[in-house]
Design an enzyme around this catalytic site. Structure first.
Site, short mmCIF file in Angstrom:
data_model
loop_
_atom_site.label_atom_id
_atom_site.label_comp_id
_atom_site.label_asym_id
_atom_site.label_seq_id
_atom_site.Cartn_x
_atom_site.Cartn_y
_atom_site.Cartn_z
N LEU A 172 41.52 69.92 42.70
CA LEU A 172 40.46 68.68 43.78
C LEU A 172 41.01 67.15 43.36
O LEU A 172 41.17 66.50 42.36
CB LEU A 172 38.70 68.65 42.90
CG LEU A 172 37.74 67.82 43.59
CD1 LEU A 172 37.39 68.71 44.50
CD2 LEU A 172 36.65 67.98 42.76
N SER A 207 43.96 73.31 38.44
CA SER A 207 42.13 73.30 38.31
C SER A 207 41.12 74.41 39.91
O SER A 207 41.47 75.54 39.57
CB SER A 207 41.92 71.74 38.51
OG SER A 207 40.95 70.72 39.35
N HIS A 208 41.04 73.01 41.53
CA HIS A 208 40.68 74.51 42.23
C HIS A 208 41.82 74.71 42.67
O HIS A 208 42.03 75.70 43.64
CB HIS A 208 39.90 73.40 42.90
CG HIS A 208 40.11 73.63 44.48
ND1 HIS A 208 38.43 73.00 45.12
CD2 HIS A 208 39.09 75.49 44.75
CE1 HIS A 208 38.35 73.64 45.74
NE2 HIS A 208 38.45 75.54 44.99
N ASP A 217 45.27 56.16 27.27
CA ASP A 217 44.82 57.31 28.29
C ASP A 217 43.59 56.63 28.51
O ASP A 217 42.40 57.16 27.91
CB ASP A 217 44.97 58.42 28.57
CG ASP A 217 45.19 58.64 29.95
OD1 ASP A 217 45.03 58.37 30.68
OD2 ASP A 217 45.23 59.93 30.18
N ASP A 260 38.71 71.38 28.17
CA ASP A 260 39.01 70.50 29.10
C ASP A 260 38.40 69.04 29.16
O ASP A 260 39.50 68.12 29.46
CB ASP A 260 40.12 70.88 29.44
CG ASP A 260 40.02 70.61 30.97
OD1 ASP A 260 39.22 71.14 31.29
OD2 ASP A 260 41.04 71.82 32.04
N HIS A 297 42.10 67.73 31.08
CA HIS A 297 42.43 68.09 32.33
C HIS A 297 43.70 67.51 32.82
O HIS A 297 44.03 68.23 33.68
CB HIS A 297 40.87 68.06 33.21
CG HIS A 297 40.86 68.68 34.24
ND1 HIS A 297 41.05 70.47 34.21
CD2 HIS A 297 40.97 68.62 36.13
CE1 HIS A 297 40.70 70.97 35.43
NE2 HIS A 297 41.22 69.91 36.34
N ASP A 321 46.09 65.55 31.22
CA ASP A 321 47.09 66.32 30.52
C ASP A 321 48.08 67.15 30.87
O ASP A 321 49.02 67.57 30.87
CB ASP A 321 46.92 66.07 28.33
CG ASP A 321 46.04 65.54 28.24
OD1 ASP A 321 46.30 64.58 28.82
OD2 ASP A 321 45.43 65.55 27.03
N ILE A 371 50.96 59.90 29.92
CA ILE A 371 50.65 59.39 28.23
C ILE A 371 49.86 60.81 28.30
O ILE A 371 47.98 61.06 28.48
CB ILE A 371 49.36 58.59 29.00
CG1 ILE A 371 50.76 56.81 28.96
CG2 ILE A 371 48.64 57.46 28.00
CD1 ILE A 371 49.75 56.34 30.02
#
Length: 304
Positions: free
Chosen positions: A41, A107-108, A229, A248, A270, A272, A280
């Site tokens: 996404l 993810s998506h 980060d 996450d 999520h 990373d 980072i």
């Protein structure tokens, strides 16, 4: 007789020297089929100099893999994104002459890759879901339920902006449809239509192989990982939506499960998981780039 003995001995020594060279001829990440990376996404292939899968394509190519980046709508339903991905898979197969591809989606991008494998399993060797939203996300539930019209409008505007900046402004954007797909209800409905690899238990593993397609998954479970980060405070705050369940920052560990679960507890959030932001990440965990390389080698070992 002595001459014959030494000839046989020489042949044996030569064979023993050649075998290791032959076994290591393939690079560490050199898979039989091309690796195709699918963003999540609000994703992109490149945003200026920043890759979505930061540093991953180069690392895989260095080991011998053929790697292709795909671009689907930054925000839209899984089915719309899936059809866009299927079109690009066909183009990759036509260009390379390969029979199949190895799909890796973040993810998506996980459900998006699953859609292609479900409707055209003959074109897919494997699907690897990296923190895939395979059983929905509480964050999507909250955004879709709280102020759906506002969330959808703002999200669509953001997705359109990402499309313009990344040079993919022609793709349709619909954040409301994306949130519906990523919600728990939307994900369960999608799973009823495309169940391959999805665990039947609440937090178990799914089928390792269905209809000739291998299924894998991995994910992180540490929302805050690096004080440098800028995205980590947001990940930590959003993670509260999961009520203490392992996550996450955007996806729960159990929701990320698909097929063979490699790990669901990397000390990564999520972002990373795709080596963002610009590398980072957690200094005390395996590099996410290494995890991608290990997966390519795993696919190589299976002849994929």
């Amino acid at each position: 007789m002595k001459t014959r003995f030494w000839q046989l001995l020489s042949t044996l020594v030569l064979a023993l020297c050649i075998l290791p060279m032959t076994a290591s001829a393939a690079g560490y990440t050199q898979t039989k089929y091309p690796i195709v990376l699918v963003h999540g996404l609000f994703g992109f292939d490149k945003l200026g100099p920043v890759e979505y899968f930061y540093g991953v394509p180069a690392a895989l190519r260095d080991g011998g893999a053929k790697v292709y980046l795909t671009t689907v709508s930054a925000a839209n339903s899984t089915e719309v994104r899936g059809e866009q991905l299927l079109s690009q898979v066909r183009q990759i197969l036509a260009a390379t002459g390969a029979a199949k591809v190895n799909l890796i989606g973040h993810s998506h991008g996980g459900p998006t890759a699953r859609y292609v494998a479900s409707v055209r399993p003959d074109l897919v060797a494997s699907v690897t879901s990296v923190a895939g939203v395979n059983k929905g996300s509480k964050v999507a539930d909250m955004l879709a339920g709280a102020i759906p019209n506002t969330s959808g409008a703002v999200g669509t505007a953001l997705a359109s902006l990402i499309g313009i900046i990344s040079g993919n402004k022609g793709l349709p954007q619909n954040a409301g449809a994306a949130l519906a797909s990523l919600s728990t209800a939307g994900s369960l409905a999608f799973n009823n239509r495309h169940p391959q690899g999805v665990p039947t238990s609440a937090c178990g593993e799914g089928a390792y192989q269905e209809r000739g397609v291998y299924y894998f998954s991995w994910s992180g479970a540490q929302p805050y990982t690096n004080a440098l980060d800028a995205g980590d405070p947001a990940m930590a705050a959003i993670s509260l939506a999961f009520g203490g369940a392992k996550n996450d920052g955007l996806v729960s560990s159990c929701s990320s499960h698909l097929g063979k679960v490699i790990r669901d507890d990397y000390a990564m959030n999520h972002l990373d998981e795709v080596n963002q932001f610009i590398g980072i990440v957690n200094l005390f965990e395996t590099s996410p780039v290494t995890v991608f390389r290990q997966q390519a080698n795993r696919l190589q070992g299976l002849g994929l």
